[in-house]
Motif scaffolding. Structure first.
Motif, mmCIF file in Angstrom:
data_model
loop_
_atom_site.group_PDB
_atom_site.id
_atom_site.type_symbol
_atom_site.label_atom_id
_atom_site.label_comp_id
_atom_site.label_asym_id
_atom_site.label_seq_id
_atom_site.Cartn_x
_atom_site.Cartn_y
_atom_site.Cartn_z
ATOM 1 N N GLY A 137 0.796 -1.220 0.000
ATOM 2 C CA GLY A 137 0.000 0.000 0.000
ATOM 3 C C GLY A 137 0.827 1.268 0.000
ATOM 4 N N LEU A 138 2.002 1.222 -0.635
ATOM 5 C CA LEU A 138 2.864 2.399 -0.668
ATOM 6 C C LEU A 138 2.288 3.479 -1.576
ATOM 7 N N LEU A 157 -1.605 -8.463 -0.581
ATOM 8 C CA LEU A 157 -1.537 -9.600 0.335
ATOM 9 C C LEU A 157 -0.370 -10.525 0.021
ATOM 10 N N MET A 158 0.061 -10.547 -1.234
ATOM 11 C CA MET A 158 1.134 -11.463 -1.636
ATOM 12 C C MET A 158 2.525 -10.933 -1.307
ATOM 13 N N VAL A 159 2.666 -9.615 -1.083
ATOM 14 C CA VAL A 159 4.006 -9.014 -0.937
ATOM 15 C C VAL A 159 4.836 -9.661 0.170
ATOM 16 N N GLN A 180 -1.695 -2.257 7.096
ATOM 17 C CA GLN A 180 -2.358 -2.169 5.797
ATOM 18 C C GLN A 180 -2.597 -3.565 5.237
ATOM 19 N N TRP A 181 -1.617 -4.444 5.383
ATOM 20 C CA TRP A 181 -1.762 -5.828 4.929
ATOM 21 C C TRP A 181 -2.925 -6.502 5.655
ATOM 22 N N SER A 182 -3.033 -6.272 6.957
ATOM 23 C CA SER A 182 -4.116 -6.866 7.750
ATOM 24 C C SER A 182 -5.469 -6.301 7.339
ATOM 25 N N ASP A 183 -5.497 -5.027 6.952
ATOM 26 C CA ASP A 183 -6.743 -4.429 6.468
ATOM 27 C C ASP A 183 -7.192 -5.085 5.162
ATOM 28 N N LEU A 228 -6.613 -13.874 12.430
ATOM 29 C CA LEU A 228 -5.615 -12.822 12.228
ATOM 30 C C LEU A 228 -4.283 -13.191 12.874
ATOM 31 N N TYR A 229 -4.346 -13.708 14.112
ATOM 32 C CA TYR A 229 -3.111 -14.084 14.809
ATOM 33 C C TYR A 229 -2.328 -15.113 13.996
ATOM 34 N N SER A 230 -3.009 -16.151 13.525
ATOM 35 C CA SER A 230 -2.339 -17.210 12.769
ATOM 36 C C SER A 230 -1.773 -16.693 11.457
ATOM 37 N N GLN A 231 -2.524 -15.785 10.816
ATOM 38 C CA GLN A 231 -2.055 -15.222 9.554
ATOM 39 C C GLN A 231 -0.773 -14.421 9.750
ATOM 40 N N LEU A 232 -0.737 -13.583 10.793
ATOM 41 C CA LEU A 232 0.467 -12.806 11.081
ATOM 42 C C LEU A 232 1.618 -13.725 11.498
#
Length: 443
Positions: free
Chosen positions: A177-178, A214-216, A243-246, A268-272
């Motif tokens: 999201g830059l 999401l892929m970055v 931003q990725w989490s959003d 969310l926790y597992s994804q991070l």
């Protein structure tokens, strides 16, 4: 292998589509064939018996029910080569610097983390040239740690400085999201510093699809892990994981998942964690270190709250400075007793005196600070903030430690700093012995 093609798409969202299919695997790639002959990529993100949900790269705009879906029988992959160094890629792994695409060696994206048996106990410092990090909260190779900052803080400028100053073998920057000026700032700083030969960038801007955003992190970490397995010490810098989490929340909502805290998905926790846990010091190979920016209003926000349970400390950025109190590298004790004999002792002494000075600041509001020692503490606090807290001042660790001794000798007597006589005999500046600053003004 015969690739299956399906028709009759039954649901279309902003970046999501659903279709009935059999023999499909989670994370499998698919091609979307438009009636006009154009193609787009998608990835399987959910399976419910024969109902398959796909995430579209580029969004769902233009997709219609008469499009065809062809499953490719393989997960997302990115081309890998040592020639990637100095290159810039988009969030779908395609080069955006005008150079050729690298397809000689394909690396699976979002694969499993390093086998725990192969992980070593972190033991080596990673230098950043930032005194507030190197001296007071030393980074360790294979550490995973965030920068907590409000939106608007110059965290990307700090990441760019670290990228050009670190002693890592390979630096990978993942931007989610830059803004265009942020992307060009990263690119310009790296070119000016001559760091192209060891830097790779994966860039997603606000104009690109959220799926590419999401892929970055996955692309950056997959490539970083391959370099680490080759014996390189790799430093991955990610901005911005909030931003990725959003984006993750947007996709979850499009799938009609039951929302958890503030609308974020329940996993969310597992994804991070699945991203941050890629950090490792690998037996017989190199290391992968992760520094990620997490923007926030306060630490109770779901993203920093979950991140704090996963990572090994945090850096706080406030008003353009890295804070001493609140920042913590939980692994610094692993290395700072072996950097220089005075490192740990002077770090503790400087922090203790700064804590004392903060108490004097509170007392000063009531007009109760008049004694010489308290006034010198207040002067010390100003010098500390000016000389050491600026995250954009480059100092080698040894230079920063020498500066700490210089600051102490300018404000205190030897017996006031709480350091051993052996260290004072070795490191106390010989050019001066503190004398009370008579006639000086203490604001």
């Amino acid at each position: 292998m015969l690739l299956k093609t399906y028709e009759n798409i039954d649901s279309i969202g902003r970046a999501i589509l659903g279709i009935k299919a059999s023999g499909v695997h989670n994370k499998e790639l698919a091609e979307i064939h438009y009636p006009n002959g154009e193609k787009a990529l998608a990835q399987v993100i959910a399976l419910d018996r024969e109902h398959v949900t796909l995430q579209l790269f580029g969004g769902g705009f233009g997709v219609s029910t008469d499009c065809k879906v062809r499953f490719l029988g393989k997960p997302m992959q990115v081309g890998f080569s040592n020639d990637m160094l100095g290159r810039v890629y988009s969030g779908n792994g395609k080069p955006i610097d005008g150079g050729p695409e690298l397809m000689a060696d394909l690396v699976r994206v979002a694969g499993p983390s390093i086998n725990p048996v192969k992980r070593l106990i972190p033991k080596e410092m990673i230098r950043t040239g930032v005194p507030m990090i190197d001296v007071f909260n030393t980074l360790v190779r294979s550490q995973k740690i965030p920068i907590f900052a409000k939106a608007g803080e110059p965290y990307n400028r700090l990441l760019a400085n670290i990228a050009t100053q670190t002693d890592a073998d390979v630096i990978i920057i993942g931007g989610v999201g830059l803004k265009y000026d942020e992307y060009h700032y990263f690119k310009r700083r790296i070119e000016e510093a001559g760091s192209n030969s060891k830097t790779i960038m994966f860039v997603h801007t606000h104009r690109d699809s959220i799926v590419e955003g999401l892929m970055v992190p996955d692309l950056a970490l997959a490539v970083g892990e391959r370099f680490a397995l080759q014996g390189k010490n790799v430093f991955v810098l990610l901005s911005d994981m909030t931003q990725w989490s959003d984006y993750l929340r947007q996709v979850a909502n499009a799938q009609d998942q039951i929302p958890a805290n503030q609308g974020y998905p329940g996993d969310l926790y597992s994804q991070l964690a699945s991203r941050y846990e890629k950090a490792a010091d690998i037996d017989g190979a190199g290391s992968l270190t992760i520094l990620g920016v997490t923007t926030m209003d306060d630490v109770t926000h779901p993203v920093p709250d979950n991140t704090g349970y996963i990572t090994e400390g945090q850096f706080y950025m406030k008003d353009g400075y890295l804070e001493l109190f609140g920042s913590l590298s939980r692994l610094k004790q692993q290395v700072n007793e072996r950097t220089r004999p005075d490192h740990r002792s002077i770090m503790n002494a400087m922090a203790r005196l700064l804590s004392e000075s903060e108490e004097r600041v509170k007392a000063q509001k009531f007009g109760s600070v008049k004694d010489d020692y308290s006034l010198r503490l207040l002067d010390y606090r100003k010098t500390f903030q000016k000389e050491l807290m600026d995250p954009f001042r480059f100092l080698e660790l040894e230079e920063a430690l020498d500066l700490c001794w210089d600051i102490l000798s300018n404000h205190f007597k030897k017996e006031e700093v709480g350091l051993s006589s052996e260290l004072i005999a070795t490191y106390w500046p010989q050019k001066r012995d503190f004398q009370t600053l008579e006639g000086s003004t203490h604001e």
